[in-house]
Design a protein around this motif. Sequence first.
Motif, PDB file in Angstrom:
ATOM      1  N   ALA A  91       0.825  -1.211   0.000  1.00 61.24           N
ATOM      2  CA  ALA A  91       0.000   0.000   0.000  1.00 61.24           C
ATOM      3  C   ALA A  91       0.859   1.261   0.000  1.00 61.24           C
ATOM      4  N   GLU A  92       1.930   1.265   0.775  1.00 68.04           N
ATOM      5  CA  GLU A  92       2.810   2.439   0.828  1.00 68.04           C
ATOM      6  C   GLU A  92       3.468   2.693  -0.523  1.00 68.04           C
ATOM      7  N   ALA A  93       3.935   1.613  -1.171  1.00 69.31           N
ATOM      8  CA  ALA A  93       4.566   1.770  -2.486  1.00 69.31           C
ATOM      9  C   ALA A  93       3.572   2.281  -3.513  1.00 69.31           C
ATOM     10  N   LEU A  94       2.323   1.830  -3.419  1.00 68.01           N
ATOM     11  CA  LEU A  94       1.310   2.258  -4.382  1.00 68.01           C
ATOM     12  C   LEU A  94       0.963   3.732  -4.199  1.00 68.01           C
ATOM     13  N   VAL A  95       0.925   4.205  -2.939  1.00 66.62           N
ATOM     14  CA  VAL A  95       0.667   5.635  -2.702  1.00 66.62           C
ATOM     15  C   VAL A  95       1.805   6.480  -3.275  1.00 66.62           C
TER      16      VAL A  95
END
Length: 906
Positions: A200-204
Amino acid sequence: LAPRAAPSGTPAHGTPARGTPAPSGTPRSSGERRTNASDAAQDTQLRSVDLEHVIKLLAGSDSKDLEKEQLKTLKKVAKHFENGFPLKDLEQIVRILNLCAEKMKEQEAFMECLCELIKLFGLPFQKKKSSDEVNYSTAVAQCIAQLGYLMRVPSSQVRIQICKCIISFYKMELPGKLLSGYQPTSANYKIQMAELGGLAEALVLSLASVENQLTEKLWVLKALQHLSISGVNCRLMMKAQAASRLCLYLNGADPSGQLVFRSSDILWNLLENGSKEEVVNQLSSLECVQALKEVFVDALHGFRHCDHQLRNDLLVIATLLAENPAVPMVESGFAKLLIVLATFTEVKIPNPLIKGLKLTYSYEDFEMKKLLFNIIGVLSKNPSATQLLSENDVMPALLYYVKPNQKPGFYDWSAAQYEELQLHAIAVLASVAPVLVEKYLSCQGNTLLLVFLEWCVGQDPFFGEGNSFHGTGGRGNKLAQMRYSLRVLKSVASLYDDAVNLNLCDQGAISQLLDILKYVTNKFKEGAILLEIQADILFILCVLCENDLHRKELFSYEGIGMLIPFLRMDPKKLYSGLGHSCLLFSALDCVWSCVIGCYIAEDHFLEKQGIFLLLDLLALKEKNLCNIILGILIEFCDNPKTTLHINTWRGEKDQTAANLLIQLWRQEELDLGVRRDQYGRIVDMKRPLASSFQRQQKVIPVPANCPSFAILEISENMRAKLYSLFCKLGFENLPGLSSEDFVTLAIIRRYIDFKVGEVWSEICAELKEEFSPITSDEEVLKAILKISEDIGRAVNVLQTELLESQLQQEIQEEKKAYRKIQATRRQKEIINKSWENFLARTSNYEALKKAKKLQEEAIEASRPKSQTQNGAVHPTDIKGLHTTIGPGRLVTVDSTPRQFTGGPLA
């Protein structure tokens, strides 16, 4: 090839009908052999793919022939793993993906293979053993996280495929055919690994790379919508500043409108599943608030149902932001817009901010109205918004609802909706009125509320719906309206503003509030809402009557009679949780503020046996009650009649007030850890009042204007109040005290002397910490400390004398009791001996004669020696009677000869 499907009800070719046994050597057994052979071939084919060889091939030098071979090999890999990747091969597959991504920079031909391989990540992973999920968890989490890092690839198709793959984690579908010897992983396995790997962090973070590509951005947001339903993912997203990034996208250009809806949905998930404080902090910049305002204005003028829902969702987010005073709601103009929007239907003043806006009285508009009222209550706590609230007619808009309920029109709110808005507006008024006091008075807020309360207790037929949060307990009555109106009066009265209180009293608020108290007490059953109403009325009366003799007299005529039942409350109810304890405290506060200081009220209270009720409550020994009751009793003792009432009171087992007070003192010292011996005598002569905390406390020099610990300690326990009350009652002739009580009373009597010595002890200690005093001062200090110590010794001697006196008294009482026992025993011995003599006389004639002779001698000895001159002598014994008992009641009396009488008898 699979055989063509047979018609319904007909078995397929080569398959026997249901219930028909297959004979040995039939096509069924040959089909099984073919299936096993196919599985073995597939497994062999699967093993034949050398992924290390593929990696070396992709890492080789670039040439046209090698490129074709690489593409061919990648397609072969995709074909072999078309049913899903085994867990053991994932690390090598990810290396292949990264190599393909590097190749795409120079050759776009690799894009199709890369998309195919990414697509396979959407299928369930394959495991051979159940333990594989745990054993490969770290490697799988890192591999899934690589999908987020692949968003750096500058290809729209690849990015969209990655997003589709992530979305498929939440809609897992099994492949058409499973690999032999393998099982699919559990449905939530990929979701858990995505959380573990930080996808999720990488996608943000990848949002920055798709900022100008609307389609790709929408796909990323769609994937984030799915990821944000997890609290773990929400925390990861917040690390990447997801809230602020998404807020800035809200007003981005998007003809479809998906951008704002998806972004707001993710923000909602972050608020629900993540940390609200962190989300608010990320949204607190002026740019974010401005973006929210612009999107809200667009949604405000929307006509679709989804626009209205979005508008309300944004209002909730705005409310959460407004709760933080640091958020620039006022500076951005958002606060003013919301205030104007909340009041435009009540004040009817045109405003360019809401030009052309009309309410449709739909459910969404009803929800918006409640949210706007709520945000006004939130803004009232922000000092920077006070001016806006005053300028934009918030007070008249809220007071608009302080009127008897009228039947709504056909195009207006329904009866239930209007009642809910009315109660909500009055509840918000309780927060706004103390902030805008001048506006409240200028709009005649007190008058409107008193008239409204008069309607609440009137006979006007009205049946509340009681459906809403604020309408709790108000179904079929006006209790909810009364409850929140009193809350408003309580909030403005608690300001102790003379203008507000004078305005209330001039309109007869005291008598009206007493009538309301009597009405609700007699009409409604006891419950949390009724107790709250009673407590609020008593609090308002306390504020109005405090320090005003005339108002106390007005209260005393009816108020004291209504106050007494509250003091008679069953002690068991104090722990019911409904609010009885709050009501009791309000009643005690009312005694202090509305009765004490007015002799008429005090005498009336004494006549109603109020002091006895206070002592009954004090006998419960509840610490939170004792302090306030002791304070009331001390103030009451200024009335000379009070002392008699206190001394007359008797508790359980005929306990006296003095004994109760001494018990409270002993319990207080026990709680404080004051050193006493087993008899209650002073042990520490230097510091006889010191608690365990004081003894452990080191010397801390404080400025002259700061109280020392010895002074602060006075307000932290009841000993000073108990001493003051004994000073009012006196220390002599106190009824019902034991020797132990007198020992404690000796300490109480010298409390002020011990406290003075304690303060001097602190002064000496502080002086020694700072500097050494001169000889003369040191001698004076020593003399002062010695006086204090001598007082302690004198009290100890007195206590010892009291105990010895008590011991001597107990010894005397013991001797007295022993003498009584001895006398009783001696009497029993005499009775026994008398009985033995009686038996001897009845059984032995010689003993009888001897006893008779002794009796006659005793009778003769008892007669006077001098004979009566010229008088007749009558014998008293009966001749021939051999008994030792007295004669019976039948006797013979000889007449007196005539010559010996000189009276009329002759």
